[in-house]
Motif scaffolding. Structure first.
Motif, PDB file in Angstrom:
ATOM      1  N   TYR A 186     -26.854 -29.180  38.699  1.00  0.00           N
ATOM      2  CA  TYR A 186     -26.286 -30.399  39.283  1.00  0.00           C
ATOM      3  C   TYR A 186     -25.300 -29.992  40.362  1.00  0.00           C
ATOM      4  O   TYR A 186     -24.617 -28.970  40.259  1.00  0.00           O
TER       5      TYR A 186
ATOM      6  N   TYR B 121     -21.991 -39.190  32.993  1.00  0.00           N
ATOM      7  CA  TYR B 121     -23.129 -38.338  33.391  1.00  0.00           C
ATOM      8  C   TYR B 121     -22.676 -36.885  33.554  1.00  0.00           C
ATOM      9  O   TYR B 121     -23.384 -35.957  33.152  1.00  0.00           O
TER      10      TYR B 121
ATOM     11  N   CYS C  10     -24.074 -33.516  31.732  1.00  0.00           N
ATOM     12  CA  CYS C  10     -24.508 -32.265  32.384  1.00  0.00           C
ATOM     13  C   CYS C  10     -23.852 -31.047  31.738  1.00  0.00           C
ATOM     14  O   CYS C  10     -24.449 -29.979  31.652  1.00  0.00           O
TER      15      CYS C  10
ATOM     16  N   TYR D  36     -26.130 -27.735  32.152  1.00  0.00           N
ATOM     17  CA  TYR D  36     -26.742 -27.350  33.427  1.00  0.00           C
ATOM     18  C   TYR D  36     -25.801 -26.441  34.200  1.00  0.00           C
ATOM     19  O   TYR D  36     -24.575 -26.465  33.997  1.00  0.00           O
TER      20      TYR D  36
ATOM     21  N   HIS E 271     -23.823 -25.505  37.639  1.00  0.00           N
ATOM     22  CA  HIS E 271     -23.237 -26.317  38.721  1.00  0.00           C
ATOM     23  C   HIS E 271     -23.183 -25.486  39.994  1.00  0.00           C
ATOM     24  O   HIS E 271     -22.727 -24.332  39.968  1.00  0.00           O
TER      25      HIS E 271
ATOM     26  N   THR F 128     -32.064 -27.347  46.336  1.00  0.00           N
ATOM     27  CA  THR F 128     -32.647 -28.340  45.425  1.00  0.00           C
ATOM     28  C   THR F 128     -34.153 -28.470  45.652  1.00  0.00           C
ATOM     29  O   THR F 128     -34.941 -28.583  44.707  1.00  0.00           O
TER      30      THR F 128
ATOM     31  N   GLY G 269     -33.267 -29.729  40.812  1.00  0.00           N
ATOM     32  CA  GLY G 269     -31.871 -30.049  40.522  1.00  0.00           C
ATOM     33  C   GLY G 269     -31.536 -31.414  41.098  1.00  0.00           C
ATOM     34  O   GLY G 269     -32.418 -32.152  41.567  1.00  0.00           O
ATOM     35  N   ILE G 270     -30.261 -31.732  41.060  1.00  0.00           N
ATOM     36  CA  ILE G 270     -29.827 -33.015  41.626  1.00  0.00           C
ATOM     37  C   ILE G 270     -28.586 -32.786  42.473  1.00  0.00           C
ATOM     38  O   ILE G 270     -27.699 -32.007  42.115  1.00  0.00           O
TER      39      ILE G 270
ATOM     40  N   MET H   6     -34.351 -35.925  37.004  1.00  0.00           N
ATOM     41  CA  MET H   6     -32.879 -35.858  36.990  1.00  0.00           C
ATOM     42  C   MET H   6     -32.271 -37.082  37.672  1.00  0.00           C
ATOM     43  O   MET H   6     -31.251 -37.605  37.231  1.00  0.00           O
TER      44      MET H   6
ATOM     45  N   VAL I 278     -29.707 -39.877  35.899  1.00  0.00           N
ATOM     46  CA  VAL I 278     -28.356 -40.293  36.328  1.00  0.00           C
ATOM     47  C   VAL I 278     -28.316 -41.814  36.524  1.00  0.00           C
ATOM     48  O   VAL I 278     -27.301 -42.461  36.254  1.00  0.00           O
TER      49      VAL I 278
END
Ligand code: AHM
Ligand code: MG
Length: 341
Positions: free
Chosen positions: A211, A228, A232, A243, A245, A258, A263-264, A326, A330
């Motif tokens: 993320y 959220y 994560c 996840y 970062h 990404t 990923g986001i 993902m 969210v």
């Protein structure tokens, strides 16, 4: 095409155009011009630490009230000039200019396309030698051919984009562009000065484990977003959480990762930026077009980014973009809570 040698971006684009008998080659020509601008900006970026005065603030502030860096100005001028000399562009709008610019010669007035760009996104990264990028969007104009373009040409929703792309000035220089046929990436081969096909048919993985957000802003986020972020960071072995970062602070670089790894990437609305920070027409639409053409998703929290009807050139929207699953996740947390632009 021969598999035994490098395929240049121009060759690839021409081959793609041949799939459409009615195509005139104008879009390919415009992509080539944007590639040329990318090469020239790349040359300026690569010597930034050496050339006198190219680093550092230009002194002026842009329309967003931000300090303009010298390279921003050089990149902006380069794009405006090259597209003016192109036969295929009726006018441009740039993140660095207050208003759109119409090219007034006869060739330009008869051109079908307009181009929007962020000449050097992530420019606060220049001084620390981190990746930066140029983002562009191509629309077919809605105003009459033969006359100057109008603001309406630049206020089209992202779902009307013909093509969009970016050039990333990272450890290598790449140009990635998307059309409705898909997304392809080209790496600049310095020995021949050409972008060459290196990442054919790019696809965003449906799921990801990274993320990307400016987490220092957490205190300013709404409860859904805070929940959220907790999700994560929460431990859940089966779902692969917590996840990782990653946040470079350069949208092109964060989204390039990404696109490749999944990923986001998020820049939500917060207490300081009630409508988000990033610009719909220069950043969010082109990136959403690319990510969607690669199978991912771009959402504002209240609609698909590409469905937002722009009302002003420099409008901002919240953004959640990347791997489809993902982004869907969210949205379960933020729902309709994001501030509507
Ligand atoms: P810029 O167009 O002025 O360079 O700003 C856009 C950049 C994006 O590249 C990046 O994702 C974001 O701003 C970072 O913002 P922040 O420093 O608030 O995290
Ligand atoms: Mg920008």
């Amino acid at each position: 095409m021969s598999q035994n040698r490098l395929v240049t971006m121009d060759e690839f684009t021409i081959q793609e155009t041949r799939k459409f008998p009615q195509a005139t080659g104008e879009l390919s020509s415009l992509l080539r011009d944007l590639g040329l601008a990318g090469k020239i900006i790349n040359k300026q970026v690569r010597k930034a630490g050496l050339a006198d005065g190219i680093l550092g603030a230009h002194g002026a502030t842009n329309v967003q009230g931000e300090e303009q860096m010298k390279l921003d100005v050089l990149a902006n001028d380069t794009l405006i000039d090259i597209l003016k000399n192109s036969n295929e562009c009726a006018g441009i709008a740039s993140e660095e200019n207050d208003n759109h610019v119409c090219y007034e010669d006869t060739f330009s007035a008869n051109s079908k396309y307009v181009v929007l760009f962020d000449p050097l996104d992530g420019s606060s990264n220049i001084d620390v030698n981190a990746p930066i990028g140029t983002i562009f969007s191509i629309y077919r104009r809605v105003s009459d051919l033969g006359k100057p373009c109008t603001e309406a040409d630049f206020l089209q929703a992202g779902n009307r984009l013909m093509a969009a792309g970016y050039i990333i000035y990272g450890s290598s220089t790449m140009m990635v562009y998307a059309t409705r046929l898909g997304v392809n990436g080209f790496t600049l081969e310095p020995s021949i000065g050409e972008f060459c096909l290196s990442h054919p048919n790019m696809k965003v993985p449906e799921d990801g484990k990274i993320y990307s957000i400016n987490q220092g802003n957490t205190i300013k986020l709404d409860d859904g977003m805070k929940a959220y972020l907790d999700y994560c960071m929460e431990s859940n072995k089966e779902e692969g959480r917590p996840y990782g970062h990653r946040y470079i602070g350069s949208m092109v670089a964060d989204l390039h990762r990404t696109l490749i790894k999944g990923g986001i990437f998020m820049y939500p609305a917060d207490k300081s930026n009630a409508k988000g920070k990033l610009r719909l027409q220069y950043e969010c639409n082109p990136m959403s077009f690319i990510v969607e053409a690669a199978g991912g998703k771009g959402h504002t929290g209240y609609s698909n980014v590409l469905d937002v009807q722009p009302t002003e050139l420099h409008q901002r929207v919240p953004i959640f973009i990347g791997s489809k699953n993902m982004v869907n996740k969210v949205l379960e947390f933020v729902g309709e809570k994001q501030t509507v632009a």
